[in-house]
Design an enzyme around this catalytic site. Structure first.
Site, PDB file in Angstrom:
ATOM      1  N   ASP A  44       1.089  -0.937  -0.239  1.00  0.00           N
ATOM      2  CA  ASP A  44      -0.121  -0.152  -0.127  1.00  0.00           C
ATOM      3  C   ASP A  44       0.920   0.725   0.171  1.00  0.00           C
ATOM      4  OD1 ASP A  44      -2.676   1.307   0.715  1.00  0.00           O
ATOM      5  OD2 ASP A  44      -1.687   2.527   1.703  1.00  0.00           O
ATOM      6  N   TYR A  49       2.696   9.807  -0.467  1.00  0.00           N
ATOM      7  CA  TYR A  49       3.977   9.478   0.289  1.00  0.00           C
ATOM      8  C   TYR A  49       5.544   8.954  -0.585  1.00  0.00           C
ATOM      9  CZ  TYR A  49       0.273   6.893   3.074  1.00  0.00           C
ATOM     10  OH  TYR A  49      -0.965   5.987   3.443  1.00  0.00           O
ATOM     11  N   LYS A  74      -2.870   6.179  -4.481  1.00  0.00           N
ATOM     12  CA  LYS A  74      -3.667   6.903  -4.139  1.00  0.00           C
ATOM     13  C   LYS A  74      -3.704   8.050  -4.638  1.00  0.00           C
ATOM     14  CE  LYS A  74      -4.173   4.308   0.489  1.00  0.00           C
ATOM     15  NZ  LYS A  74      -2.480   4.779   0.603  1.00  0.00           N
ATOM     16  N   HIS A 107      -7.834   9.496  -1.944  1.00  0.00           N
ATOM     17  CA  HIS A 107      -7.019   9.608  -1.045  1.00  0.00           C
ATOM     18  C   HIS A 107      -7.886   9.642   0.083  1.00  0.00           C
ATOM     19  CE1 HIS A 107      -2.730   9.138   1.232  1.00  0.00           C
ATOM     20  NE2 HIS A 107      -3.566   9.308   1.931  1.00  0.00           N
TER      21      HIS A 107
HETATM   22  P1  NAP Z   1       1.002   2.001  11.758  1.00  0.00           P
HETATM   23  O1  NAP Z   1       0.731   0.516  11.014  1.00  0.00           O
HETATM   24  O2  NAP Z   1      -0.094   2.187  12.867  1.00  0.00           O
HETATM   25  O3  NAP Z   1       2.027   2.062  12.607  1.00  0.00           O
HETATM   26  C1  NAP Z   1       4.036   2.390  12.320  1.00  0.00           C
HETATM   27  C2  NAP Z   1       4.216   2.206  13.209  1.00  0.00           C
HETATM   28  O4  NAP Z   1       4.729   1.447  14.353  1.00  0.00           O
HETATM   29  C3  NAP Z   1       6.155   2.812  13.253  1.00  0.00           C
HETATM   30  O5  NAP Z   1       6.811   3.258  13.908  1.00  0.00           O
HETATM   31  C4  NAP Z   1       6.762   0.871  13.420  1.00  0.00           C
HETATM   32  O6  NAP Z   1       7.763   1.257  13.839  1.00  0.00           O
HETATM   33  C5  NAP Z   1       5.719   0.779  14.102  1.00  0.00           C
HETATM   34  N1  NAP Z   1       5.579  -0.485  14.599  1.00  0.00           N
HETATM   35  C6  NAP Z   1       5.412  -1.365  13.989  1.00  0.00           C
HETATM   36  N2  NAP Z   1       5.432  -2.665  13.333  1.00  0.00           N
HETATM   37  C7  NAP Z   1       5.947  -2.941  15.342  1.00  0.00           C
HETATM   38  C8  NAP Z   1       6.106  -3.885  15.904  1.00  0.00           C
HETATM   39  N3  NAP Z   1       5.876  -5.181  15.115  1.00  0.00           N
HETATM   40  N4  NAP Z   1       6.418  -4.050  17.534  1.00  0.00           N
HETATM   41  C9  NAP Z   1       6.455  -2.558  18.032  1.00  0.00           C
HETATM   42  N5  NAP Z   1       6.606  -1.259  16.596  1.00  0.00           N
HETATM   43  C10 NAP Z   1       6.117  -1.322  16.103  1.00  0.00           C
HETATM   44  O7  NAP Z   1       1.117   3.547  11.535  1.00  0.00           O
HETATM   45  P2  NAP Z   1       0.583   3.432  10.435  1.00  0.00           P
HETATM   46  O8  NAP Z   1       1.608   3.997   8.885  1.00  0.00           O
HETATM   47  O9  NAP Z   1      -0.192   5.158   9.854  1.00  0.00           O
HETATM   48  O10 NAP Z   1      -0.321   2.238   9.236  1.00  0.00           O
HETATM   49  C11 NAP Z   1      -0.548   1.642   8.581  1.00  0.00           C
HETATM   50  C12 NAP Z   1       0.106   1.420   6.984  1.00  0.00           C
HETATM   51  O11 NAP Z   1      -1.420   2.512   6.785  1.00  0.00           O
HETATM   52  C13 NAP Z   1       0.492   3.400   6.116  1.00  0.00           C
HETATM   53  O12 NAP Z   1       1.460   2.688   5.828  1.00  0.00           O
HETATM   54  C14 NAP Z   1      -0.600   3.568   5.133  1.00  0.00           C
HETATM   55  O13 NAP Z   1      -0.358   2.536   3.770  1.00  0.00           O
HETATM   56  C15 NAP Z   1      -1.827   3.781   5.556  1.00  0.00           C
HETATM   57  N6  NAP Z   1      -2.137   4.552   5.382  1.00  0.00           N
HETATM   58  C16 NAP Z   1      -2.539   5.083   5.319  1.00  0.00           C
HETATM   59  C17 NAP Z   1      -3.818   6.626   5.558  1.00  0.00           C
HETATM   60  C18 NAP Z   1      -4.721   7.527   4.585  1.00  0.00           C
HETATM   61  O14 NAP Z   1      -4.804   7.449   4.561  1.00  0.00           O
HETATM   62  N7  NAP Z   1      -5.262   6.347   3.752  1.00  0.00           N
HETATM   63  C19 NAP Z   1      -3.222   7.119   6.765  1.00  0.00           C
HETATM   64  C20 NAP Z   1      -2.255   6.765   7.244  1.00  0.00           C
HETATM   65  C21 NAP Z   1      -2.160   5.508   7.046  1.00  0.00           C
HETATM   66  P3  NAP Z   1       9.494   0.802  12.521  1.00  0.00           P
HETATM   67  O15 NAP Z   1       9.183   1.704  11.368  1.00  0.00           O
HETATM   68  O16 NAP Z   1      10.555   2.012  13.200  1.00  0.00           O
HETATM   69  O17 NAP Z   1       9.591  -0.318  13.155  1.00  0.00           O
END
Ligand code: NAP
Length: 283
Positions: A44, A49, A74, A107
């Site tokens: 994704d 990004y 997106k 998005h």
């Molecule tokens: P998330 O997946 O909730 O959190 C990512 C954070 O958690 C990073 O700091 C990562 O650290 C840490 N982490 C990951 N796995 C871990 C584990 N097993 N143990 C401990 N810490 C861990 O946040 P997100 O990136 O916002 O959401 C995921 C995806 O959703 C995004 O990458 C994106 O593709 C999508 N997204 C979409 C929107 C939208 O508006 N459509 C908004 C936000 C996100 P490290 O990377 O340092 O390991």
């Protein structure tokens, strides 16, 4: 990998890999390569990004056949509108070095959503996208879009985690045949997510981490999830969630963590709508 079937019959992995906030080319490419090596088959990204090129290069370099990888990107609000959306779509394809996308999402629910959706419908009919959908749509906006257009969104990607469970949104999506996808499954670590006592205790029972419990809980609600990590061991850990099942009792206990409030911001807040217009204008 378990899959879900979208409303047009296309199958999509229930767990994928997200690359938000990984703008560095090498870091993004290496992380996607590691995710693909670890078994992820869904990526994704988004034009906003600024890492589509790194994602595309990783996919090419992996040597995995194109039809085995589900790629989502997106359309950003600065490119909303019929003409601009088509242009931006082709730029994304070029960045990703692909000839078609698996899933293309609006998005945000702001600006010329209708004009953009018409462009997506056409690209879909031309076979350039296998499924089209939206992100950050609250139920009223979602049902408006699907009620007054020819093609219904296949999926809605919204913030969903143990602190913001979206039960009401989920019901509406099920009713209208729109697949629910979670972003920020760990709330990006906010509110001491990884130290949450209930999740730690449940994890102990299954010999799983808090992250794995949080992902499993989402998957067991039939919600697609796309955790992000740039840490190799965490990338591996986050896909290792298919060898255990949370009991109904544990599912219920986790349901009690819901605050029904975003850990980020509310897309219905007028101040945020204005902010998005400024971002769209590059301000
Ligand atoms: P998330 O997946 O909730 O959190 C990512 C954070 O958690 C990073 O700091 C990562 O650290 C840490 N982490 C990951 N796995 C871990 C584990 N097993 N143990 C401990 N810490 C861990 O946040 P997100 O990136 O916002 O959401 C995921 C995806 O959703 C995004 O990458 C994106 O593709 C999508 N997204 C979409 C929107 C939208 O508006 N459509 C908004 C936000 C996100 P490290 O990377 O340092 O390991």
């Amino acid at each position: 990998m378990e899959t879900v079937k979208l409303n047009n019959g296309v199958e999509m992995p229930i767990l994928g890999y997200g690359v938000f906030q990984v703008p560095d080319y090498e870091e993004c490419k290496n992380s996607v390569l590691h995710a693909l090596k670890s078994g992820y088959r869904s990526i994704d990204t988004a034009q906003a990004y600024a890492n589509e090129k790194a994602v595309g290069d990783a996919i090419k370099e992996s040597g995995i056949p194109r039809d085995e990888i589900f790629v989502t990107t997106k359309l950003w609000v600065s490119d909303y509108g019929y003409e601009a959306a088509k242009k931006a779509f082709h730029i994304s394809l070029e960045n990703l070095k692909l000839d078609h996308l698996d899933l293309y999402l609006l998005h945000q629910p702001f600006g010329d959503v209708y004009g953009s959706w018409r462009a997506l419908e056409e690209l879909y009919k031309e076979g350039k996208i296998r499924a089209i959908g939206v992100s950050n749509f609250f139920p009223d906006r979602l049902v408006d879009l699907l009620s007054f257009n020819e093609i219904s969104p296949a999926l809605n990607q919204i913030e969903t985690n143990v602190f913001y469970q979206r039960e009401e949104d989920h019901k509406v999506m099920v009713e209208f045949g729109v697949q629910h996808e979670s972003w920020a499954p760990f709330a990006e670590g906010k509110s001491e997510f990884f130290e949450n006592e209930l999740l730690v205790n449940i994890g102990r029972k299954y010999r799983k981490s808090v992250a794995q419990v949080a992902l499993r809980w989402i998957i067991q609600r039939d919600i697609v999830v796309i955790p992000k990590s740039v840490t190799p061991e965490r990338i591996e850990q986050n896909i290792d969630v298919f060898d255990f099942e949370l009991s109904q009792e544990d599912m219920k206990a986790i349901a009690a963590l819901d605050t029904n409030t975003s850990k980020f911001f509310d897309h219905r807040d007028p101040k945020m709508v204005v902010q998005f217009r400024k971002w769209a204008e590059g301000l």
